[in-house]
Scaffold this motif. Structure first.
Motif, PDB file in Angstrom:
ATOM      1  N   HIS A 177       0.840  -1.196   0.000  1.00  0.00           N
ATOM      2  CA  HIS A 177       0.000   0.000   0.000  1.00  0.00           C
ATOM      3  C   HIS A 177       0.883   1.256   0.000  1.00  0.00           C
ATOM      4  CE1 HIS A 177      -3.672  -2.285   0.885  1.00  0.00           C
ATOM      5  NE2 HIS A 177      -4.345  -1.166   0.695  1.00  0.00           N
ATOM      6  N   CYS A 178       1.873   1.268   0.883  1.00  0.00           N
ATOM      7  CA  CYS A 178       2.729   2.453   0.995  1.00  0.00           C
ATOM      8  C   CYS A 178       3.673   2.588  -0.196  1.00  0.00           C
ATOM      9  CB  CYS A 178       3.521   2.398   2.309  1.00  0.00           C
ATOM     10  SG  CYS A 178       2.488   2.621   3.774  1.00  0.00           S
ATOM     11  N   ALA A 179       4.176   1.473  -0.687  1.00  0.00           N
ATOM     12  CA  ALA A 179       5.081   1.522  -1.842  1.00  0.00           C
ATOM     13  C   ALA A 179       4.353   2.049  -3.071  1.00  0.00           C
ATOM     14  CB  ALA A 179       5.658   0.137  -2.116  1.00  0.00           C
ATOM     15  N   TRP A 180       3.191   1.497  -3.356  1.00  0.00           N
ATOM     16  CA  TRP A 180       2.434   1.931  -4.528  1.00  0.00           C
ATOM     17  C   TRP A 180       1.941   3.367  -4.381  1.00  0.00           C
ATOM     18  CZ3 TRP A 180      -1.187  -2.639  -6.374  1.00  0.00           C
ATOM     19  CH2 TRP A 180      -0.382  -3.729  -6.758  1.00  0.00           C
ATOM     20  N   ALA A 181       1.575   3.752  -3.161  1.00  0.00           N
ATOM     21  CA  ALA A 181       1.099   5.125  -2.947  1.00  0.00           C
ATOM     22  C   ALA A 181       2.218   6.132  -3.197  1.00  0.00           C
ATOM     23  CB  ALA A 181       0.559   5.281  -1.530  1.00  0.00           C
ATOM     24  N   LEU A 182       3.433   5.819  -2.742  1.00  0.00           N
ATOM     25  CA  LEU A 182       4.551   6.735  -2.984  1.00  0.00           C
ATOM     26  C   LEU A 182       4.881   6.796  -4.463  1.00  0.00           C
ATOM     27  CD1 LEU A 182       6.691   8.618  -1.842  1.00  0.00           C
ATOM     28  CD2 LEU A 182       8.173   6.622  -1.478  1.00  0.00           C
ATOM     29  N   TRP A 183       4.784   5.667  -5.154  1.00  0.00           N
ATOM     30  CA  TRP A 183       5.010   5.631  -6.606  1.00  0.00           C
ATOM     31  C   TRP A 183       4.002   6.540  -7.314  1.00  0.00           C
ATOM     32  CZ3 TRP A 183       1.781   4.028 -10.582  1.00  0.00           C
ATOM     33  CH2 TRP A 183       2.385   3.832 -11.836  1.00  0.00           C
ATOM     34  N   CYS A 184       2.726   6.394  -6.970  1.00  0.00           N
ATOM     35  CA  CYS A 184       1.695   7.245  -7.573  1.00  0.00           C
ATOM     36  C   CYS A 184       1.954   8.713  -7.248  1.00  0.00           C
ATOM     37  CB  CYS A 184       0.308   6.854  -7.058  1.00  0.00           C
ATOM     38  SG  CYS A 184      -0.270   5.216  -7.558  1.00  0.00           S
ATOM     39  N   GLY A 185       2.208   8.988  -5.972  1.00  0.00           N
ATOM     40  CA  GLY A 185       2.401  10.364  -5.553  1.00  0.00           C
ATOM     41  C   GLY A 185       3.568  11.035  -6.240  1.00  0.00           C
ATOM     42  N   TRP A 186       4.669  10.307  -6.403  1.00  0.00           N
ATOM     43  CA  TRP A 186       5.851  10.875  -7.036  1.00  0.00           C
ATOM     44  C   TRP A 186       5.564  11.296  -8.473  1.00  0.00           C
ATOM     45  CZ3 TRP A 186      10.565  12.804  -6.350  1.00  0.00           C
ATOM     46  CH2 TRP A 186      11.399  12.893  -7.465  1.00  0.00           C
ATOM     47  N   TYR A 187       4.958  10.405  -9.245  1.00  0.00           N
ATOM     48  CA  TYR A 187       4.731  10.716 -10.657  1.00  0.00           C
ATOM     49  C   TYR A 187       3.639  11.774 -10.843  1.00  0.00           C
ATOM     50  CZ  TYR A 187       8.003   7.277 -12.328  1.00  0.00           C
ATOM     51  OH  TYR A 187       9.168   6.597 -12.605  1.00  0.00           O
ATOM     52  N   VAL A 188       2.605  11.714 -10.033  1.00  0.00           N
ATOM     53  CA  VAL A 188       1.554  12.723 -10.156  1.00  0.00           C
ATOM     54  C   VAL A 188       2.089  14.093  -9.739  1.00  0.00           C
ATOM     55  CG1 VAL A 188      -0.659  13.495  -9.220  1.00  0.00           C
ATOM     56  CG2 VAL A 188      -0.336  11.093  -9.860  1.00  0.00           C
ATOM     57  N   ALA A 189       2.827  14.149  -8.625  1.00  0.00           N
ATOM     58  CA  ALA A 189       3.335  15.432  -8.137  1.00  0.00           C
ATOM     59  C   ALA A 189       4.367  16.038  -9.079  1.00  0.00           C
ATOM     60  CB  ALA A 189       3.946  15.253  -6.748  1.00  0.00           C
ATOM     61  N   SER A 190       5.122  15.204  -9.786  1.00  0.00           N
ATOM     62  CA  SER A 190       6.190  15.721 -10.640  1.00  0.00           C
ATOM     63  C   SER A 190       5.771  15.942 -12.088  1.00  0.00           C
ATOM     64  CB  SER A 190       7.398  14.776 -10.604  1.00  0.00           C
ATOM     65  OG  SER A 190       7.038  13.470 -11.045  1.00  0.00           O
ATOM     66  N   LEU A 191       4.686  15.297 -12.533  1.00  0.00           N
ATOM     67  CA  LEU A 191       4.343  15.360 -13.957  1.00  0.00           C
ATOM     68  C   LEU A 191       2.986  16.003 -14.258  1.00  0.00           C
ATOM     69  CD1 LEU A 191       5.542  11.816 -15.137  1.00  0.00           C
ATOM     70  CD2 LEU A 191       6.752  13.989 -15.337  1.00  0.00           C
ATOM     71  N   ALA A 192       2.109  16.098 -13.272  1.00  0.00           N
ATOM     72  CA  ALA A 192       0.791  16.691 -13.529  1.00  0.00           C
ATOM     73  C   ALA A 192       0.929  18.191 -13.797  1.00  0.00           C
ATOM     74  CB  ALA A 192      -0.140  16.451 -12.351  1.00  0.00           C
ATOM     75  N   HIS A 193       0.040  18.742 -14.612  1.00  0.00           N
ATOM     76  CA  HIS A 193       0.079  20.161 -14.949  1.00  0.00           C
ATOM     77  C   HIS A 193      -0.653  21.019 -13.918  1.00  0.00           C
ATOM     78  CE1 HIS A 193       0.869  19.326 -19.506  1.00  0.00           C
ATOM     79  NE2 HIS A 193       1.952  19.252 -18.763  1.00  0.00           N
ATOM     80  N   ARG A 194      -1.772  20.520 -13.428  1.00  0.00           N
ATOM     81  CA  ARG A 194      -2.589  21.315 -12.523  1.00  0.00           C
ATOM     82  C   ARG A 194      -2.036  21.266 -11.102  1.00  0.00           C
ATOM     83  NH1 ARG A 194      -6.051  18.707 -16.067  1.00  0.00           N
ATOM     84  NH2 ARG A 194      -7.400  20.094 -17.285  1.00  0.00           N
ATOM     85  N   ARG A 195      -2.020  22.424 -10.457  1.00  0.00           N
ATOM     86  CA  ARG A 195      -1.424  22.507  -9.116  1.00  0.00           C
ATOM     87  C   ARG A 195      -2.189  21.651  -8.117  1.00  0.00           C
ATOM     88  NH1 ARG A 195      -0.269  28.341  -6.663  1.00  0.00           N
ATOM     89  NH2 ARG A 195       1.209  28.256  -8.418  1.00  0.00           N
TER      90      ARG A 195
END
Length: 299
Positions: A177-195
């Motif tokens: 749960h924590c590993a996948w959540a950090l993976w999701c968070g990293w890519y969304v926080a670094s690549l998403a356009h909307r703040r």
């Protein structure tokens, strides 16, 4: 001939990814048979983790668990979070990367793939009982306590009613749960356009860690181990993508390996045009597409 890659960008076609996900699901399910034969060992490891955390002053699980139990609205929300987000946000992030950030997809996929494989090995070699299964430890199984509010059963945390036999009860260390959540968070926080989307990416890993610990499904050290495993998976993903680039150079496609990264598509961008009928077939004539994608991954 069977196509395994899209000619436009060299990414695997969707059905290849679906087969891979299904394969990993059944591999995870198979770990239950091993864990069920090690109940005593799993309980012993759980007690050991509690003792270690007490020595390190990290034993916050019991306090959080009882605090959450005293706020039913938050407890029910946490139950839904635990039973739902893990299985929705992760595949949704994969699909988003595949469609909107193809230049980052392969390394991201290899990262979560490697981290998951390492975790599965950990579940087999070190079955660990979560806090909720430690007899006499004082923990309340939050999911079981509020099972009347959701679709999950009272005997297996997060498993739908009647499907408890499919869940590995002793897959606590490390926390996927924590590993996948950090993976999701990293890519969304670094690549998403909307703040606001990037903000959700930052908040998601921490919220997940709170939920899995407060519901007595994981120890603090499980979460830490999950994050470390993800880091190791990221390092292995770098190795894999670099080996792919080296193979491209060996095959005489160095010009494609060194090509600049593909600019990320706007959120509103449409999908590429369908492949022509003569697209790359399995194992033959695909180095160009493969190398093009691998080159972008290494940028």
């Amino acid at each position: 001939m069977i196509r395994i890659r899209r000619r436009s960008d060299g990414l695997p076609v969707v059905w290849i990814e679906v087969v891979m996900i299904i394969g990993f699901y059944y591999t995870y399910t198979a770990t239950r048979a091993v864990a069920d034969g090690s109940v005593g060992d799993a309980l012993a490891v759980g007690w050991d983790l509690l003792r270690i955390q007490t020595d390190l002053h990290l034993d916050v699980e019991l306090g959080l668990n009882h605090w959450l139990q005293g706020i039913p609205v938050l407890a029910v929300a946490s139950c839904y979070y635990y039973a739902t987000f893990h299985f929705i946000v992760t595949p949704a992030t994969l699909v988003w990367l595949y469609r909107r950030r193809p230049g980052h997809y392969l390394r991201a996929r290899w990262t979560i793939l490697c981290a998951t494989v390492i975790s599965l090995v950990g579940f087999i070699l070190l079955p660990t009982a979560p806090p909720r299964l430690l007899p006499g430890a004082g923990f309340v199984d939050t999911m079981a306590s509020f099972h009347g509010w959701g679709w999950w059963g009272g005997g297996s945390s997060a498993a739908p009613r009647g499907l408890a036999g499919l869940a590995n009860q002793f897959a606590a260390m490390p926390s996927l749960h924590c590993a996948w959540a950090l993976w999701c968070g990293w890519y969304v926080a670094s690549l998403a356009h909307r703040r606001w989307v990037r903000t959700l990416g930052v908040v998601y890993p921490g919220t997940t860690a709170f939920v899995v610990i407060a519901t007595a499904n994981h120890y603090v050290l499980d979460a830490v181990a999950g994050w470390l495993v993800l880091g190791l998976g990221a390092l292995l993903a770098v190795v894999v993508t670099r080996l792919a680039r080296q193979q491209c150079r060996h095959d005489g496609h160095a010009d494609l390996v060194g090509s600049p990264s593909e600019p990320t598509r706007p959120e509103s961008a449409s999908e590429p045009e369908p492949e022509p009928a003569g697209a790359v077939s399995a194992g033959l004539g695909q180095p160009t597409a493969q190398c093009r994608s691998s080159g972008r991954e290494g940028r």
